[in-house]
Motif scaffolding. Structure first.
Motif, short mmCIF file in Angstrom:
data_model
loop_
_atom_site.label_atom_id
_atom_site.label_comp_id
_atom_site.label_asym_id
_atom_site.label_seq_id
_atom_site.Cartn_x
_atom_site.Cartn_y
_atom_site.Cartn_z
N THR A 366 0.82 -1.21 0.00
CA THR A 366 0.00 0.00 0.00
C THR A 366 0.86 1.26 0.00
O THR A 366 0.66 2.18 -0.80
CB THR A 366 -0.92 0.00 1.24
N ILE A 367 1.83 1.28 0.90
CA ILE A 367 2.70 2.46 1.04
C ILE A 367 3.52 2.69 -0.22
O ILE A 367 3.83 3.83 -0.58
CB ILE A 367 3.60 2.29 2.28
N ALA A 368 3.90 1.61 -0.91
CA ALA A 368 4.74 1.74 -2.10
C ALA A 368 4.09 2.67 -3.13
O ALA A 368 4.74 3.58 -3.67
CB ALA A 368 4.99 0.37 -2.72
N PHE A 369 2.81 2.46 -3.39
CA PHE A 369 2.13 3.28 -4.40
C PHE A 369 1.78 4.67 -3.88
O PHE A 369 1.76 5.64 -4.63
CB PHE A 369 0.89 2.53 -4.90
N ILE A 370 1.55 4.78 -2.58
CA ILE A 370 1.31 6.09 -1.98
C ILE A 370 2.55 6.97 -2.10
O ILE A 370 2.47 8.19 -2.25
CB ILE A 370 0.90 5.94 -0.51
N VAL A 374 3.69 10.99 -2.47
CA VAL A 374 4.53 11.63 -1.46
C VAL A 374 5.66 12.41 -2.14
O VAL A 374 6.00 13.53 -1.74
CB VAL A 374 5.12 10.59 -0.48
N SER A 375 6.23 11.82 -3.19
CA SER A 375 7.29 12.48 -3.93
C SER A 375 6.81 13.79 -4.55
O SER A 375 7.46 14.83 -4.42
CB SER A 375 7.82 11.55 -5.03
N VAL A 376 5.66 13.73 -5.21
CA VAL A 376 5.13 14.93 -5.87
C VAL A 376 4.78 16.01 -4.85
O VAL A 376 5.15 17.18 -5.01
CB VAL A 376 3.89 14.58 -6.72
N LEU A 402 -5.33 16.94 5.20
CA LEU A 402 -5.00 16.02 6.28
C LEU A 402 -6.10 15.95 7.33
O LEU A 402 -6.56 14.86 7.70
CB LEU A 402 -3.69 16.43 6.95
N TRP A 403 -6.54 17.12 7.81
CA TRP A 403 -7.46 17.15 8.94
C TRP A 403 -8.93 17.06 8.54
O TRP A 403 -9.76 16.62 9.33
CB TRP A 403 -7.23 18.41 9.77
N GLU A 431 -2.28 12.69 0.38
CA GLU A 431 -1.12 12.83 -0.51
C GLU A 431 -1.52 13.09 -1.97
O GLU A 431 -1.04 14.04 -2.58
CB GLU A 431 -0.21 11.61 -0.40
N PRO A 432 -2.38 12.26 -2.58
CA PRO A 432 -2.77 12.56 -3.97
C PRO A 432 -3.55 13.87 -4.08
O PRO A 432 -3.41 14.59 -5.08
CB PRO A 432 -3.64 11.36 -4.38
#
Length: 460
Positions: A366-370, A374-376, A402-403, A431-432
């Motif tokens: 899951t985190i891999a694709f997120i 995160v990079s962008v 976030l909130w 993130e997206p």
């Protein structure tokens, strides 16, 4: 497609990125060795979960320091473009005073009320007890870390990045060696378990503070910052920091509180077959490894963009921003691949129940694709937009996503007893969203703000 083609730009980007990435890598390695050793010292997973949750206040402090440094970077990077070191010294003096006050208050909180702090993150009595013993030692490191880490992050804005590598290598070697001695009771020392890990970390933070202080006040000639400059306080810079830097600080504090709240959500999930806290701790370690270059580029982007705007090269800054934006896409895909390649290798290092290993594997996918998003978001928001002085937009975008979106959705998902990987997807849904709004903002060229003043130095 307008991108920077000169080799000098990419060499400069790498010159700043590599030391910062190395610092992040060494910090990651230190945390990873802590979790591996604690995982091997206790096959129940209590030490691992307790240290992960007990470190949440420290995580908040580190992001507060990053926020303070980010607040100063917004201005100091542009003043560095003007080569106005006198203004930068005044800015740093104010920021260090604030860092001292905040880190002192947080140290007192965890030292005086450790049980209340642990109760926020867990309702497991064993985890709370282990976490209390950890906090009662690590709390003494807060003030030293607050000052040294803030200063290290601050001086990045003037392209002083190599000292951070020295500091982190020293910290890593000290921490790992003392962990081996004190957690397991090697070389005739008592086996202290989680308390040994806390003592090792405290010792490493003391060394960090000493190295940074000696370098800044006695060795560095670029900034020429001396102890007497700590008394500087200029109302002009205080107001500028309040106006342009406060949004960065609020942004980081609210983000750190949001991540901490999400950790609490995972800590209270009881319906999972595996331990969500331990599994997420392992998955997060791999994500940190894969994103060291991402955050290095993000920090370098802020410095480069700020420097260009400060020196009056506005059109150049626009082209640099587009180039960095495209780079964030490429680096994100590479980071995703790194996580997928390393996930099985890392999980097998831990002595944890099979159910927790299986859950960690699911969370890593899951985190891999997120991480692509995160990079962008990191390069565009932390780097380009902040470097351009567009701090209010960054604050609003991050806090709302976030909130108002990610954290409520994660809470709802946990209450509905959704599978933990799905809860994690909801938890990271910001993130997206913020990546999208940041890219749109950059494409519209509404983010460039020149913040550095033109001073007659006799008046300052």
């Amino acid at each position: 497609m307008h991108i920077v083609k000169e080799k000098r730009f990419y060499i400069n980007l790498l010159t700043i990125t590599i030391p910062i990435a190395l610092q992040n890598l060494i910090s990651f390695a230190t945390s990873m060795m802590d979790t591996i050793m604690l995982g091997r010292a206790d096959d129940t997973g209590v030490f691992l979960s307790a240290s992960s949750l007990a470190n949440q206040p420290f995580f908040i402090l580190s992001l507060v320091c990053f926020g303070l440094a980010g607040a100063s970077t917004v201005l100091s990077a542009q003043y560095w473009g003007k080569r106005d070191t006198a203004s930068i010294r005044s800015i740093y003096s104010i920021i260090l005073k604030v860092a001292f006050v905040i880190s002192t208050l947080m140290a007192l909180a965890v030292l005086i009320f450790p049980q209340a702090v642990m109760g926020i993150y867990s309702n497991n009595d064993e985890i709370i007890a282990a976490g209390i013993s950890y906090l009662r030692i690590i709390g003494f490191a807060y003030i030293l870390f607050g000052l040294s880490n803030t200063m290290i992050c601050c001086i990045r804005s003037i392209e002083l990045v190599k000292i951070s590598v020295v500091v982190n290598i020293t910290s890593f070697c000290t921490n790992v060696f003392l962990n081996w001695v004190l957690i397991f009771g090697n070389l005739g020392a008592p086996a202290l378990g989680i308390r040994g890990a806390a003592i090792a970390t405290l010792t490493a933070r003391i060394l960090e503070f000493l190295i940074v202080s000696i370098y800044i006040f006695c060795i560095d000639k670029r900034l020429n910052f001396k102890p007497k400059h700590l008394s500087l306080f200029d109302k002009i810079f205080a107001l500028d920091l309040f106006q342009h830097g406060l949004p960065v600080f609020i942004n980081e504090v609210m983000w750190s509180l949001g991540v901490s709240a999400q950790a609490a959500i995972l800590g209270h999930i009881k319906y999972s077959a595996g331990d969500p806290v331990a599994a997420n701790s392992i998955a997060s370690m791999v994500q940190q490894l894969s994103t060291v270059v991402i955050f290095g580029i993000a920090n370098a982007a802020g410095i480069i963009i700020g420097k260009s705007i400060g020196s009056g090269k506005i059109e150049r800054a626009k082209v640099e921003a587009k180039t960095l934006k495209y780079l964030s896409y490429v680096i994100g895909v590479i980071a995703c691949g790194v996580i997928l390649l390393l996930k099985n290798f890392v999980i097998n290092f831990y002595t944890i129940p099979p159910e927790t290993k299986a859950l960690a594997n699911e969370l890593m996918v899951t985190i891999a694709f997120i991480t692509i998003f995160v990079s962008v978001s990191s390069v565009t928001i932390v780097g380009i937009l902040r470097g351009g002085g567009d701090t209010r937009f960054c604050m609003v975008a991050e806090i709302i996503t976030l909130w108002c979106v990610a954290t409520p959705l994660a809470l709802i998902g946990s209450l509905l007893r959704l599978p933990v990987p799905l809860v994690l997807i909801l938890m990271k849904s910001d993130e997206p969203l913020k990546s999208l709004v940041a890219v749109i903002r950059i494409n519209k060229n509404k983010w460039i703000k020149s913040l550095a003043r033109d001073f007659n130095r006799e008046e300052v």
